[in-house]
Enzyme design. Sequence first.
Site, short mmCIF file in Angstrom:
data_model
loop_
_atom_site.label_atom_id
_atom_site.label_comp_id
_atom_site.label_asym_id
_atom_site.label_seq_id
_atom_site.Cartn_x
_atom_site.Cartn_y
_atom_site.Cartn_z
N LYS A 120 0.86 -1.19 0.00
CA LYS A 120 0.00 0.00 0.00
C LYS A 120 0.89 1.23 0.00
CE LYS A 120 -3.61 2.40 2.50
NZ LYS A 120 -4.56 2.36 3.60
N ARG B 148 -10.48 10.78 1.75
CA ARG B 148 -10.37 11.57 2.98
C ARG B 148 -11.66 12.35 3.21
NH1 ARG B 148 -4.33 11.74 3.14
NH2 ARG B 148 -4.00 9.50 2.94
N ARG C 246 1.15 10.10 5.42
CA ARG C 246 1.38 8.77 6.00
C ARG C 246 2.68 8.16 5.49
NH1 ARG C 246 -3.64 8.29 7.96
NH2 ARG C 246 -5.49 8.55 6.66
N GLU D 178 7.01 -6.84 1.22
CA GLU D 178 5.77 -6.68 1.98
C GLU D 178 4.81 -7.84 1.71
OE1 GLU D 178 4.84 -4.69 4.29
OE2 GLU D 178 5.99 -2.85 4.16
N LYS E 126 -2.42 -1.55 -3.70
CA LYS E 126 -3.24 -0.36 -3.65
C LYS E 126 -2.36 0.88 -3.70
CE LYS E 126 -6.19 1.85 -0.34
NZ LYS E 126 -6.66 1.86 1.01
N SER F 54 -10.16 5.83 -4.51
CA SER F 54 -11.06 6.97 -4.69
C SER F 54 -10.59 7.94 -5.77
CB SER F 54 -11.23 7.70 -3.36
OG SER F 54 -9.97 8.13 -2.86
N TYR G 61 -15.35 1.22 -6.65
CA TYR G 61 -16.59 1.92 -6.32
C TYR G 61 -17.63 1.75 -7.44
CZ TYR G 61 -13.65 3.79 -2.67
OH TYR G 61 -12.81 3.89 -1.59
C1 PBG Z 1 -7.05 3.40 5.51
C2 PBG Z 1 -7.53 3.38 4.12
C3 PBG Z 1 -7.42 4.41 3.17
C4 PBG Z 1 -8.04 3.95 2.02
C5 PBG Z 1 -8.52 2.66 2.28
N1 PBG Z 1 -8.15 2.32 3.58
C6 PBG Z 1 -6.89 5.77 3.30
C7 PBG Z 1 -5.47 6.00 3.51
O1 PBG Z 1 -4.68 5.07 3.60
O2 PBG Z 1 -5.10 7.18 3.60
C8 PBG Z 1 -8.17 4.70 0.75
C9 PBG Z 1 -9.18 4.15 -0.20
C10 PBG Z 1 -9.50 5.04 -1.33
O3 PBG Z 1 -8.84 6.08 -1.55
O4 PBG Z 1 -10.45 4.73 -2.05
N2 PBG Z 1 -8.11 3.17 6.41
#
Ligand code: PBG
Length: 340
Positions: free
Chosen positions: A205, A215, A226, A242, A257, A286, A325
């Site tokens: 990730k 967000r 992060r 990982e 991801k 997203s 989505y």
């Molecule tokens: C963390 C999490 C995130 C997403 C899924 N799980 C946000 C992040 O890591 O900042 C993002 C998913 C998306 O953007 O559709 N709980």
Amino acid sequence: MPAAERPSVPTPIDRPRRLRRTPALRRLVAQTRWQPSDLVLPMFVKQELTEPAPLASMPGVQQHTIDSLRRAAEQAVTAGVGGLMLFGIPAERDAVGSQADHSDGILNVALRTLKSDLGDATVLMADLCLDEFTDHGHCGVLTADGAVDNDATLVRYADMALAQAASGAELLGTSGMMDGQVAAVRAALDDAGDLDTGVFGYAAKYASAFYGPFREAVDSALQGDRRTYQQDPANRAEATREALLDIAEGADLVMVKPALGYLDILSDVAEIGAQAGIPVAAYQVSGEYAMVEAAAANGWIDRDRAIVETVTAIRRAGAQIVLTYWAVELAERFATGALD
Ligand code: PBG
């Protein structure tokens, strides 16, 4: 140009275009296919919401009330979507994300509700991460000087795992990128005698700007970024490390991801998954959704084709399962054959 002066071009010996001539030929030889059961729908449920709230940066996606979540989940199951990944937005946040493992926390309530509505008709999954529940918005708890405390966070994840499993989640999406998180969750489940609940490891990730609209979707409180726990987009080999770690720690499935900008990573992880006999998924996040919707809203791309093309690319790179989505829309279009 007079014919005599025209350069001579060699007649092609091999003609790949033969297999592209008609839709039926193209369909016959297509190497990459998907069906609705390959798709997982991420869903947002927010505590104390009285009406579903549309998300400006994700047209067509909503923060759900418990009631609208139930209807939308039912619709997804009817459409044949393979599973649901739930995210909860609590009314109250604190430093340790107390609502994450509280049995009355919104995510756990939503899981219990959908479990009782749907039983085994779908695969219920939960995001196992603290960022929706902490007042600082980080995926873990913090040390006194504000750094994310890896090992203290594992204790919280273990508690969260037990709460989510008890609420009906069948696969726990360990998305926090703490070292040792899969092992911590697996051990907590095993110690509690829960041998059935699985771990869906977000193995690779990345610290991505493409989570931007998410967000908004979770009313994120995060200041900063992060990058001390999510991976650097510049790195490829690290994803192998990982993924191998997640598998060694007991992940039942692994995920990459974001998806579209990370198809090389996905291809690497798909190979590891194939060797280990572990299914590999990718999360079309997203920002990937928002980009297509925004360009389409401006009339700049053919929305319906772009959606199918992106999911096809993600499958082609090696994802067996795609979190998207658009899962319900794609499943419904699949049923009517409206995919071109
Ligand atoms: C963390 C999490 C995130 C997403 C899924 N799980 C946000 C992040 O890591 O900042 C993002 C998913 C998306 O953007 O559709 N709980």
